[in-house]
Design a protein around this motif. Structure first.
Motif, PDB file in Angstrom:
ATOM      1  N   GLU A  79      93.322  46.095  37.818  1.00  0.00           N
ATOM      2  CA  GLU A  79      93.856  46.312  36.468  1.00  0.00           C
ATOM      3  C   GLU A  79      95.128  45.491  36.263  1.00  0.00           C
ATOM      4  OE1 GLU A  79      94.935  50.245  33.954  1.00  0.00           O
ATOM      5  OE2 GLU A  79      93.412  50.465  35.513  1.00  0.00           O
ATOM      6  N   ALA A  80      96.049  45.588  37.238  1.00  0.00           N
ATOM      7  CA  ALA A  80      97.293  44.811  37.154  1.00  0.00           C
ATOM      8  C   ALA A  80      96.972  43.318  37.180  1.00  0.00           C
ATOM      9  CB  ALA A  80      98.217  45.177  38.313  1.00  0.00           C
ATOM     10  N   ALA A 102      92.010  32.172  39.160  1.00  0.00           N
ATOM     11  CA  ALA A 102      92.449  33.565  39.268  1.00  0.00           C
ATOM     12  C   ALA A 102      91.384  34.498  38.693  1.00  0.00           C
ATOM     13  CB  ALA A 102      93.777  33.748  38.528  1.00  0.00           C
ATOM     14  N   ARG A 103      90.791  34.103  37.550  1.00  0.00           N
ATOM     15  CA  ARG A 103      89.715  34.921  36.954  1.00  0.00           C
ATOM     16  C   ARG A 103      88.559  35.069  37.917  1.00  0.00           C
ATOM     17  NH1 ARG A 103      91.173  37.500  33.008  1.00  0.00           N
ATOM     18  NH2 ARG A 103      91.992  36.523  31.158  1.00  0.00           N
ATOM     19  N   GLU A 108      85.369  38.178  41.864  1.00  0.00           N
ATOM     20  CA  GLU A 108      84.877  38.403  43.238  1.00  0.00           C
ATOM     21  C   GLU A 108      85.362  39.747  43.765  1.00  0.00           C
ATOM     22  OE1 GLU A 108      82.614  36.624  44.672  1.00  0.00           O
ATOM     23  OE2 GLU A 108      82.679  35.152  43.054  1.00  0.00           O
ATOM     24  N   GLN A 109      86.644  40.048  43.479  1.00  0.00           N
ATOM     25  CA  GLN A 109      87.191  41.291  44.003  1.00  0.00           C
ATOM     26  C   GLN A 109      86.554  42.509  43.345  1.00  0.00           C
ATOM     27  OE1 GLN A 109      90.627  43.008  42.646  1.00  0.00           O
ATOM     28  NE2 GLN A 109      91.306  43.729  44.617  1.00  0.00           N
ATOM     29  N   LEU A 110      86.351  42.434  42.034  1.00  0.00           N
ATOM     30  CA  LEU A 110      85.706  43.554  41.329  1.00  0.00           C
ATOM     31  C   LEU A 110      84.296  43.771  41.868  1.00  0.00           C
ATOM     32  CD1 LEU A 110      86.917  42.733  37.714  1.00  0.00           C
ATOM     33  CD2 LEU A 110      87.497  44.797  39.011  1.00  0.00           C
ATOM     34  N   ILE A 111      83.592  42.664  42.131  1.00  0.00           N
ATOM     35  CA  ILE A 111      82.233  42.773  42.663  1.00  0.00           C
ATOM     36  C   ILE A 111      82.265  43.389  44.062  1.00  0.00           C
ATOM     37  CG2 ILE A 111      80.289  41.385  43.533  1.00  0.00           C
ATOM     38  CD1 ILE A 111      80.645  39.606  41.034  1.00  0.00           C
ATOM     39  N   ALA A 112      83.208  42.927  44.903  1.00  0.00           N
ATOM     40  CA  ALA A 112      83.300  43.468  46.268  1.00  0.00           C
ATOM     41  C   ALA A 112      83.603  44.961  46.236  1.00  0.00           C
ATOM     42  CB  ALA A 112      84.389  42.725  47.054  1.00  0.00           C
ATOM     43  N   MET A 113      84.510  45.371  45.333  1.00  0.00           N
ATOM     44  CA  MET A 113      84.860  46.793  45.230  1.00  0.00           C
ATOM     45  C   MET A 113      83.657  47.601  44.744  1.00  0.00           C
ATOM     46  SD  MET A 113      88.734  46.460  43.709  1.00  0.00           S
ATOM     47  CE  MET A 113      89.222  48.188  43.670  1.00  0.00           C
ATOM     48  N   GLU A 114      82.933  47.031  43.788  1.00  0.00           N
ATOM     49  CA  GLU A 114      81.763  47.720  43.234  1.00  0.00           C
ATOM     50  C   GLU A 114      80.667  47.843  44.298  1.00  0.00           C
ATOM     51  OE1 GLU A 114      79.853  49.860  40.364  1.00  0.00           O
ATOM     52  OE2 GLU A 114      81.895  49.088  40.231  1.00  0.00           O
ATOM     53  N   SER A 115      80.445  46.755  45.056  1.00  0.00           N
ATOM     54  CA  SER A 115      79.417  46.754  46.114  1.00  0.00           C
ATOM     55  C   SER A 115      79.707  47.805  47.171  1.00  0.00           C
ATOM     56  CB  SER A 115      79.377  45.402  46.821  1.00  0.00           C
ATOM     57  OG  SER A 115      78.909  44.411  45.957  1.00  0.00           O
ATOM     58  N   MET A 192      78.532  42.715  36.240  1.00  0.00           N
ATOM     59  CA  MET A 192      79.224  41.565  35.668  1.00  0.00           C
ATOM     60  C   MET A 192      78.286  40.362  35.604  1.00  0.00           C
ATOM     61  SD  MET A 192      83.061  42.013  37.244  1.00  0.00           S
ATOM     62  CE  MET A 192      83.879  40.918  36.084  1.00  0.00           C
ATOM     63  N   GLY A 193      77.011  40.616  35.271  1.00  0.00           N
ATOM     64  CA  GLY A 193      76.054  39.539  35.073  1.00  0.00           C
ATOM     65  C   GLY A 193      75.519  38.907  36.352  1.00  0.00           C
TER      66      GLY A 193
END
Length: 208
Positions: A79-80, A102-103, A108-115, A192-193
């Protein structure tokens, strides 16, 4: 009385630039609103957007934003990170290389956290289900039971990393449950597609 000497003229660009440097050094990036580095950049842009001092300040501030974004990604605070990247993008535009990198790091990080967040197998779409074989030794003894299993569904929908986390019996059912899950095929989870790996879990019951 002799006339007062004229006040020395202060160049508003130089003034805003030094106020910016001070705010940046003190870590006042976004707040307080009218004392922040972001505010002084907007003053510089309004005064003369093409001036070297304005360009320098935009570059310095956006680098700081992107560095904060990277720290937030490392701290697993998407979020930050998103807020810092948005701020950098507002200064540099979405096509800027640093903003794009950065995007993509954030994605990648959101996907890793979701996985990594385990979801129950019932929440995933199964394409091939294979029922576990009921072990003969157990049915001879009229034994029923259950096995808790964790596994990963790959981007190809296949299961792997199959681990028994708990079971009703030490010796029965575990192997049969693991073998059955190994043959399951899921529809890969899309986030995220993109097709992503997904941690999952289930309880397999052996009922006569």
């Amino acid at each position: 009385a002799p006339p007062l000497p004229p006040k020395p003229q202060v160049d508003p660009l130089v003034e805003a630039s030094s106020a910016f440097d001070k705010a940046l050094a003190e870590g006042r990036l976004l707040t307080p609103a009218e004392q922040s580095a972001k505010y002084f950049v907007s003053v510089l842009n309004r005064t003369n957007v093409d001036h070297d001092l304005a360009k320098r300040a935009r570059t310095a501030l956006s680098l700081e934003f992107l560095s904060r974004a990277a720290q937030s990604i490392e701290a697993l605070d998407p979020e930050a990170a998103g807020i810092w990247i948005d701020e950098a993008e507002a200064l540099l535009g979405a096509t800027d290389e640093g903003v794009r990198k950065a995007r993509s790091a954030l994605t990648e990080q959101l996907i890793a956290m979701e996985s990594a967040k385990p979801v129950p197998a019932s929440a995933l779409k199964i394409e091939t289900y294979v029922a576990p074989v009921f072990p003969e030794r157990a049915s001879e003894r009229n034994l029923e039971g259950w096995v808790d299993i964790e596994f990963t569904v790959g981007t190809d929908g296949k299961t792997r990393n199959i681990v028994v986390t708990d079971a009703s019996h030490e010796t029965f059912f575990r192997r049969e449950a693991t073998e059955a899950v190994g043959k399951w095929q899921f529809e890969p989870r899309v986030f995220m597609g993109r097709a992503i790996e997904q941690s999952s879990y289930t309880r397999i019951r052996f009922v006569l």
